[in-house]
Scaffold this active site. Structure first.
Site, PDB file in Angstrom:
ATOM      1  CB  SER A   1      13.890  -6.550 -17.515  1.00  0.00           C
ATOM      2  OG  SER A   1      14.269  -7.907 -17.563  1.00  0.00           O
TER       3      SER A   1
ATOM      4  CD  GLU B   1      44.207  49.076 -34.685  1.00  0.00           C
ATOM      5  OE1 GLU B   1      44.283  49.915 -35.615  1.00  0.00           O
ATOM      6  OE2 GLU B   1      45.010  48.143 -34.551  1.00  0.00           O
TER       7      GLU B   1
END
Length: 736
Positions: A390, A130
């Site tokens: 518990s 490019e």
């Protein structure tokens, strides 16, 4: 009139005529000079025409420049703010993507840092294909434009474009459907503006974020994740060439629609790279043999509940960093899903992992499946308020150890007992008789826990847990009671994990943190004394593990809420704490849902899948009493509830006369240990009596009901005296 007079009049008329002609000639001459007209007598006419032409050209040029400047000015500022808008991304502690949110218009556009997010192979191909002189030009590359024009003229078709990456970025920032000379000129102007306002690194990052890849995908990260299923940090040559080719014609090369066109475009990029001597012919041929993907993959959604919370908490921040570990999160989510499916329909699972030292949340699995509506997948069960069963018992024992009236190897009775109308029973409806305190906690016996809670105080337990960061939820207008020891209170899984991490931290907790911020001002909070916290951890380390699991590796506790609605398991080693919840999000009962069977195996599997070697718990703090029952001081050999204490006569109740509760004691250590000794004086009670400071025995009270002890270091200290019947009195003092 005489002849002389006639002559004079004729002569005057002639002079008058000549004067008028001279004036006329003068006027004509002036007109010719000032009108730049051609002269019949010399060559100045040619020069006049040239001067007029030059003036006209100069005027036209000035007018054109003025018009161009006005046109450039009319373009307005660069739309950088709009171009920099990206999808909000949630990343883990190492920067790995957890989840991304599409932009308001549905586009996926992820922020890019070319230096850290992109494979160098891709960048090499991109520049070669490019913009070969990207780092040298100022937005416009005349050589590239000339080459493109020459190739177009000699080959009859476009071989390479003349646009630089900066010009392409300008087009992406201000898209134009029509390609024209005007559009190209606009790109050139904008490219020069971009180069003047941004660095090369910023230009490249923005281009890589905006490059189109078809559909609603923009940028190399979004495309790589959607098409290749991974970040573009490590790409093969074939993948890099493909990602270079797609933006040239993104819609006609979409991999999910036109894979063949995309393949041909990729191969053309590779051919061009061979021509440019960027890659070898063999490497290009091998890359061409790789098939292109044909399906689009979904964007990753890791830790969806934590991500949603972060998104609603942090505003106007494109990248939100969490303390989570993506690798750990990725292995725990399938664990929760698979176990929920095995446990039955409508079951969900919540898992949270906390780093003990920092308090950072390393993983949060809020549900079995975020997208499963039958399991209420979008409800975060790590933050849901549920009955803890518990799981609060270890904190009861911790306060009992801290107060010094019981030791892990003390004996305690597990037998029917009644507190008014409340008569606690064990889960299996049986009683074990006299057992060590250690075993009572490991077997999660209910009666010993409630007996100790009655001695410690329900309000004190609730206050201490809140002080350490546990947000307990009680019914409206209800005070803490003994039932909270068995789950009669509301709490979240994340709060439980924070509290349990306090055992591994030897008595302090740290507020959990999930969103990374620049400032961390969290301060440790007190849970228990160091000795008491270590004793609880040591006891829980011996809890019998699930089947096929190693013993004495993980300290953990399970819990089951009333009606089998919630199953819990919370465990820790020296490095991290993991909490697990199992149940139905709607709170419906699930017969047979027990913490030890449903949640504990998930806990141990989570530790195994963490990839971390189990770290031992801290060593016992200085002064910890480690002894069998036979070697314990007499008052600690067996615990008796206050109501069962047997006295031989009318002796007074045990009471510490000195030091007084809440007093400040100044200790002078300059004269040695003898001068620093602190007296302890008591009244009442039955001899022999034992003095304990912060859970550590310091000897017995003499016949005069007093003893000199070596005070601990500066700070708060808990002093307890226990007599032969088990009666005890405790004061809290401050040593200065």
């Amino acid at each position: 009139m005489s002849e002389g007079d006639n002559g004079s009049r004729h002569s005057g008329a002639v002079r008058s005529t000549e004067l008028r002609r001279a004036i006329a000639r003068l006027r004509i001459s002036r007109f010719r000079v000032w009108s730049f007209g051609p002269s019949r007598n010399d060559g100045s006419g040619v020069r006049g025409r040239g001067y007029r032409l030059l003036s006209a050209v100069a005027f036209s040029f000035i007018l054109a420049i003025t018009g161009f400047v006005a046109w450039v000015y009319s373009l307005g500022p660069l739309p950088l703010d709009e171009a920099r808008q990206v999808s909000t991304t949630i990343v883990d502690r190492n920067g790995k993507l957890l989840r991304a949110y599409a932009m308001a218009d549905g586009r996926w556009r992820l922020p890019v840092d070319a230096k850290t997010n992109v494979d160098p192979t891709y960048l090499k191909l991109l520049f070669a294909y490019e913009d070969q002189r990207f780092h040298a030009h100022n937005g416009l590359d005349p050589l590239a434009l000339g080459r493109a024009a020459l190739q177009l003229g000699t080959r009859g078709h476009i071989v390479s474009g003349g646009s630089t990456i900066t010009m392409q970025l300008a087009r992406l920032m201000e898209p134009r459907r029509q390609r024209s000379l005007y559009a190209k000129l606009r790109q050139i102007v904008r490219a020069i503006e971009i180069e003047r306002s941004m660095s090369k690194e910023q230009i490249l990052d923005l281009y890589l974020a905006l490059a189109p890849y078809g559909g609603n995908l923009e940028g190399i990260r979004a495309a790589s994740i959607a098409y290749l299923g991974k970040e573009p940090k490590r790409l093969s040559l074939a993948e890099a060439a493909l990602l270079v080719a797609l933006p040239q014609s993104p819609e006609t090369r979409r991999l999910d629609r036109y894979p063949e066109a995309a393949r041909k475009a990729r191969d053309r990029v590779l051919d061009r790279m061979v021509e440019e001597h960027v890659v070898s012919a063999d490497d290009a041929a091998q890359a061409k043999s790789v098939p292109v993907p044909t399906l689009r993959k979904p964007m990753p959604i890791l830790a969806p509940h934590a991500s949603d919370t972060a998104l609603s908490t942090v505003k106007d921040n494109p990248v939100i960093k969490l303390t989570l570990d993506a690798t750990l999160q990725k292995v725990l989510e399938p664990l929760a899903r698979d176990r929920a499916i095995a446990l039955g329909p409508n079951i969900s699972v919540g898992i949270i992992v906390v780093d003990n030292e920092s308090g950072d949340v390393l993983a949060r699995v809020g549900s079995a499946d975020y997208f499963d509506e039958t399991r209420a997948g979008q409800v975060d069960m790590t933050r849901a308020i549920r009955s803890p069963g518990s799981t609060l018992k270890p904190f009861i024992y911790g306060l009992a150890f801290e107060d010094g009236f019981v030791h892990p190897d003390s004996l305690i009775d597990d037998r029917p007992v009644r507190f008014g109308s409340y008569a606690p029973e064990n889960f299996d409806m049986t009683f074990q008789g006299t057992v060590p305190v250690r075993k009572a906690l490991q077997l999660s016996l209910n009666v010993p826990a409630i007996v100790l809670l009655d001695r410690v105080g329900s309000s004190r337990l609730a206050s201490r847990l809140r002080q350490a960061g546990g947000n307990l939820i009680l019914p409206k207008d209800e005070a803490p009671g003994l039932a909270m020891g068995l789950g009669g209170v509301g709490v979240t899984l994340q709060d439980l994990a924070q509290l349990y991490a306090g055992f591994a931290r030897l008595g302090t907790t740290k507020p959990l943190r999930e969103i990374v911020t620049t400032k961390d001002d969290r301060e440790p909070m007190r849970l228990l004394d160091q000795v008491a916290a270590w004793q609880v951890g040591n006891v829980l380390l011996g809890t019998p593990p699930p089947e096929n699991a190693a013993h004495n590796r993980i300290a953990f506790k399970t819990g089951t809420s009333y009606g089998y609605r919630d199953a819990w398991s919370v465990g820790f080693d020296g490095r991290m704490t993991i909490g697990v919840w199992v149940g139905r999000p709607d709170g419906a009962p699930v017969p047979g849902l027990v913490g030890r069977v449903a949640a504990a195996p998930i806990l141990f599997d989570a530790f195994a899948r963490s990839g971390k070697t189990l770290t031992p718990l801290p060593k016992p703090p200085k002064g910890t009493l480690v002894a069998s029952n036979a070697k314990l001081p007499l008052p600690l050999k067996r615990f008796r509830p206050v109501g069962e204490l047997v006295r031989t006569g009318g002796e007074q109740a045990l009471h510490i006369q000195f030091p007084l509760n809440g007093s400040r004691i100044d200790v002078d250590r300059s004269g040695g240990p003898e001068s620093a000794a602190m007296p302890v004086k008591v009244a009442g009670g039955v001899l022999p009596m034992t003095v304990m400071v912060n859970g550590t025995s310091l000897g017995e009270i003499d016949g005069r009901r007093q003893r000199l002890i070596d005070p601990p270091g500066p700070g708060f200290a808990r002093l307890t005296v226990i007599d032969a019947t088990g009666a005890a009195d405790t004061v809290v003092i401050r040593i200065q």
